[in-house]
Design an enzyme around this catalytic site. Structure first.
Site, PDB file in Angstrom:
ATOM      1  N   LYS A  58       5.591  71.211  41.604  1.00  0.00           N
ATOM      2  CA  LYS A  58       5.377  72.244  40.583  1.00  0.00           C
ATOM      3  C   LYS A  58       4.774  73.494  41.223  1.00  0.00           C
ATOM      4  O   LYS A  58       4.117  73.393  42.256  1.00  0.00           O
ATOM      5  CB  LYS A  58       4.389  71.720  39.526  1.00  0.00           C
ATOM      6  CG  LYS A  58       4.977  70.724  38.565  1.00  0.00           C
ATOM      7  CD  LYS A  58       3.951  70.319  37.511  1.00  0.00           C
ATOM      8  CE  LYS A  58       4.512  69.277  36.560  1.00  0.00           C
ATOM      9  NZ  LYS A  58       5.610  69.779  35.718  1.00  0.00           N
ATOM     10  N   ASP A  88      10.224  65.712  39.323  1.00  0.00           N
ATOM     11  CA  ASP A  88       9.277  66.172  38.304  1.00  0.00           C
ATOM     12  C   ASP A  88       9.639  65.655  36.911  1.00  0.00           C
ATOM     13  O   ASP A  88       8.853  65.778  35.975  1.00  0.00           O
ATOM     14  CB  ASP A  88       9.201  67.706  38.324  1.00  0.00           C
ATOM     15  CG  ASP A  88       7.973  68.239  37.600  1.00  0.00           C
ATOM     16  OD1 ASP A  88       7.063  67.436  37.302  1.00  0.00           O
ATOM     17  OD2 ASP A  88       7.928  69.454  37.355  1.00  0.00           O
ATOM     18  N   ASP A 134      -1.491  64.836  31.868  1.00  0.00           N
ATOM     19  CA  ASP A 134      -0.194  64.165  31.717  1.00  0.00           C
ATOM     20  C   ASP A 134      -0.341  62.680  31.361  1.00  0.00           C
ATOM     21  O   ASP A 134       0.643  61.961  31.301  1.00  0.00           O
ATOM     22  CB  ASP A 134       0.638  64.355  32.997  1.00  0.00           C
ATOM     23  CG  ASP A 134       2.118  64.468  32.707  1.00  0.00           C
ATOM     24  OD1 ASP A 134       2.485  64.700  31.537  1.00  0.00           O
ATOM     25  OD2 ASP A 134       2.919  64.299  33.653  1.00  0.00           O
ATOM     26  N   ARG A 178      10.001  60.083  32.078  1.00  0.00           N
ATOM     27  CA  ARG A 178      11.070  59.219  31.576  1.00  0.00           C
ATOM     28  C   ARG A 178      11.332  58.043  32.518  1.00  0.00           C
ATOM     29  O   ARG A 178      11.759  56.972  32.090  1.00  0.00           O
ATOM     30  CB  ARG A 178      12.338  60.056  31.335  1.00  0.00           C
ATOM     31  CG  ARG A 178      12.862  60.744  32.567  1.00  0.00           C
ATOM     32  CD  ARG A 178      13.802  61.903  32.241  1.00  0.00           C
ATOM     33  NE  ARG A 178      13.065  63.137  31.926  1.00  0.00           N
ATOM     34  CZ  ARG A 178      13.644  64.298  31.629  1.00  0.00           C
ATOM     35  NH1 ARG A 178      14.959  64.408  31.574  1.00  0.00           N
ATOM     36  NH2 ARG A 178      12.908  65.357  31.360  1.00  0.00           N
ATOM     37  N   LYS A 225       2.680  57.465  27.781  1.00  0.00           N
ATOM     38  CA  LYS A 225       2.862  57.947  29.161  1.00  0.00           C
ATOM     39  C   LYS A 225       1.501  58.163  29.828  1.00  0.00           C
ATOM     40  O   LYS A 225       0.683  58.939  29.345  1.00  0.00           O
ATOM     41  CB  LYS A 225       3.659  59.261  29.150  1.00  0.00           C
ATOM     42  CG  LYS A 225       3.745  59.954  30.534  1.00  0.00           C
ATOM     43  CD  LYS A 225       4.590  61.241  30.496  1.00  0.00           C
ATOM     44  CE  LYS A 225       4.501  62.027  31.806  1.00  0.00           C
ATOM     45  NZ  LYS A 225       5.246  63.299  31.794  1.00  0.00           N
ATOM     46  N   GLU A 267       9.481  62.750  35.844  1.00  0.00           N
ATOM     47  CA  GLU A 267       8.991  61.402  36.179  1.00  0.00           C
ATOM     48  C   GLU A 267       8.577  60.601  34.949  1.00  0.00           C
ATOM     49  O   GLU A 267       8.580  59.369  34.988  1.00  0.00           O
ATOM     50  CB  GLU A 267       7.811  61.509  37.152  1.00  0.00           C
ATOM     51  CG  GLU A 267       6.427  61.732  36.526  1.00  0.00           C
ATOM     52  CD  GLU A 267       6.293  63.036  35.740  1.00  0.00           C
ATOM     53  OE1 GLU A 267       7.096  63.959  35.986  1.00  0.00           O
ATOM     54  OE2 GLU A 267       5.417  63.126  34.868  1.00  0.00           O
TER      55      GLU A 267
HETATM   56  N1  BES Z   1       4.518  66.511  32.457  1.00  0.00           N
HETATM   57  C1  BES Z   1       5.646  67.355  32.509  1.00  0.00           C
HETATM   58  C2  BES Z   1       5.892  68.085  31.187  1.00  0.00           C
HETATM   59  C3  BES Z   1       4.941  69.198  30.864  1.00  0.00           C
HETATM   60  C4  BES Z   1       5.080  70.422  31.457  1.00  0.00           C
HETATM   61  C5  BES Z   1       3.958  69.012  29.924  1.00  0.00           C
HETATM   62  C6  BES Z   1       4.231  71.456  31.131  1.00  0.00           C
HETATM   63  C7  BES Z   1       3.113  70.042  29.580  1.00  0.00           C
HETATM   64  C8  BES Z   1       3.238  71.278  30.188  1.00  0.00           C
HETATM   65  C9  BES Z   1       6.903  66.579  32.847  1.00  0.00           C
HETATM   66  O1  BES Z   1       6.733  65.507  33.698  1.00  0.00           O
HETATM   67  C10 BES Z   1       7.825  67.539  33.529  1.00  0.00           C
HETATM   68  O2  BES Z   1       7.490  67.979  34.584  1.00  0.00           O
HETATM   69  N2  BES Z   1       8.940  67.834  32.889  1.00  0.00           N
HETATM   70  C11 BES Z   1       9.861  68.782  33.418  1.00  0.00           C
HETATM   71  C12 BES Z   1      11.259  68.217  33.242  1.00  0.00           C
HETATM   72  C13 BES Z   1      12.287  68.959  33.997  1.00  0.00           C
HETATM   73  C14 BES Z   1      12.103  68.740  35.500  1.00  0.00           C
HETATM   74  C15 BES Z   1      13.649  68.478  33.562  1.00  0.00           C
HETATM   75  C16 BES Z   1       9.677  70.080  32.654  1.00  0.00           C
HETATM   76  O3  BES Z   1       9.390  70.045  31.458  1.00  0.00           O
HETATM   77  O4  BES Z   1       9.762  71.133  33.280  1.00  0.00           O
HETATM   78 ZN    ZN Z   2       4.877  64.648  33.679  1.00  0.00          ZN
HETATM   79 MN    MN Z   3       6.778  66.121  35.739  1.00  0.00          MN
END
Ligand code: BES
Ligand code: ZN
Ligand code: MN
Length: 442
Positions: free
Chosen positions: A224, A294, A235, A298, A212, A296
């Site tokens: 966020k 968010d 990321d 996947r 990714k 994104e």
């Molecule tokens: N890049 C983030 C995941 C992440 C969050 C990694 C905090 C490290 C620290 C990912 O793209 C994301 O935002 N995931 C969301 C998914 C949710 C919207 C279902 C998450 O984990 O909150």
């Molecule tokens: Zn992300």
């Molecule tokens: Mn995200």
């Protein structure tokens, strides 16, 4: 720094002492360093910590060389590999932007009493891969853009004679990658789909690693919160780690075929960004309702995973900072593993144990997968369980809908790729796990 295997007679050496507390270091005479083993039997993780303490102590007291007897309780090759990996990785210095190169650490050489040169070579190639991953991870997103990642891949290709291909937005459009492009369309930074191939074993099916590469994840329209958002420059650590693993494999000239695929994008809010409720079509033909912009990672990985098919892979392993939920489940110690093939999951966990870069498995069941149902598309990009429950598993279920045709595993490295706080920085994980897994396939 130099690492050698050499019988030594000198008095300047390290002595391991069971009566001292683990990790405690004492000077005994001018040239003798006593280091505590503690009473428990030493395992790899403890040895890694011990080696790091040893290196820090040496630097603190201005010692230029260490002479290390090999501990009988640990296999000599493992000892040399683990200690070299820890000390060489500890020698990596975080570089401030535009600042002078920091001065070198005092410790310049480590000599082992016994062991194999190949354990040293393996550790140093791994650490070079980690250093690449750490440098890219720490780089701010105004420098490390998708274009920058593509240039990095092209430089690696030149240095190690790899085959490199970079797809542009128009190429991805022609391939039908509507899901990936839905993430990048709100950003001024053009998306790139990078692939690099190393051929060390004729026409054998390659191991394919997919990383990714979200160079900044603002969340998009599902923005966020502000606190800690700077860390979303990390990321792209999945991308950085597969580039790092490629570097390690190419440097060791391993007899394997390895391909890495990196979907690289920036996730931004904009008038032309994707909006919650939008429906897009992935390269696989399956449609996706974007319920949260968010989620994104996947969305870009699913198209990259479909694209990976063209390499006729032996296995596909994706590596991604995919969910905050994996930090809730496992903290910052283990990466999460999910797989459609148990023996592949087992092999990754085993590789993580021997490389001291551990991973822990989470389940993938139909009950979780059902939560992805949508009234308006083949699936939603988040689960319909009100959020917060089994987020890492649901994300992996989403990916598994695009990996039906091959053996596949997913590593969620959101907790392990970097550390926060005063020592904020990329860790270089899971380069050791990936490199060890590949070595184990030879
Ligand atoms: N890049 C983030 C995941 C992440 C969050 C990694 C905090 C490290 C620290 C990912 O793209 C994301 O935002 N995931 C969301 C998914 C949710 C919207 C279902 C998450 O984990 O909150
Ligand atoms: Zn992300
Ligand atoms: Mn995200």
């Amino acid at each position: 720094m130099k690492f050698k295997i050499n019988k030594f007679t000198t008095e300047a050496q390290v002595v391991f002492d069971k009566t001292l507390k683990l990790n405690k270091v004492e000077f005994e005479g001018a040239n003798k360093l006593k280091i505590g083993l503690g009473e428990q039997a030493l395992n790899g993780k403890m040895l890694q910590k011990l080696a790091t303490t040893l290196a820090n102590t040496a630097n603190q007291f201005n010692l230029k060389a260490l002479f290390l007897p090999v501990l009988i309780s640990v296999e000599a090759d493992d000892f040399v590999y683990i200690v070299t990996q820890a000390i060489a990785n500890n020698d990596y210095q975080v570089q401030k932007i535009d600042a002078e190169t920091p001065k070198e650490n005092a410790l310049q050489s480590v000599t082992f009493e016994s062991g194999k040169q190949s354990s040293i070579d393996k550790a140093l190639a791994t650490v070079n891969g980690m250093a690449l991953a750490r440098t890219l991870g720490d780089m701010p997103s105004n420098i490390c853009t998708p274009t920058y990642l593509a240039q990095t891949a092209q430089e690696l290709a030149k240095e190690f004679r790899l085959k490199c291909e970079v797809l542009e937005e128009s190429d991805m459009l022609a391939l039908g990658m509507g899901s990936l492009l839905s993430v990048s369309k709100g950003s001024i930074e053009p998306p790139k789909l990078i692939s690099l191939s190393y051929q060390g074993k004729g026409n054998a099916k390659p191991i394919v690693l997919v990383g990714k590469g979200v160079t900044f994840d603002s969340g998009g329209i599902s923005l966020k919160p502000g606190a800690g958002m700077d860390e979303m420059k990390y990321d792209m650590c999945g991308a950085a780690s597969v580039l790092g693993a490629m570097r390690a494999v190419a440097e060791m000239k391993l007899k394997v075929n390895l391909t890495i695929v990196v979907p690289a994008v920036e996730n931004m809010p904009a008038h032309n960004a994707s909006k919650p409720g939008d429906v897009v079509k992935s390269m696989s033909g399956q449609t996706i309702e974007i319920l949260n912009t968010d989620a994104e990672g996947r969305l870009i990985l699913c198209d990259a995973l479909t694209y990976a098919q063209k390499f006729d892979p032996a296995v596909v392993i994706d590596v991604a900072t995919l969910t905050g939920a994996v930090i809730m489940a496992l903290g910052k110690h283990h990466s999460g593993v999910m797989a459609n093939d148990q023996s592949l999951a087992d092999d990754l966990i085993e590789a993580g144990k021997s490389a001291i870069d551990t991973a822990w498995q989470l389940p993938l069941d139909d009950e979780y997968d059902e939560l992805l149902q949508s009234n308006f598309a083949d699936m939603g990009n988040i689960g319909v369980c009100g959020g917060g429950k089994a987020g890492s598993v649901i994300a992996a279920c989403f990916l598994s809908r695009f990996t039906k045709d091959y053996r596949w595993a997913h590593l969620d490295i959101a907790g392990t790729a970097w550390v926060s706080g005063a020592k904020k920085g990329a860790t270089g994980r899971p380069v050791p796990l990936l490199t060890q897994y590949i070595l184990n396939q030879i």
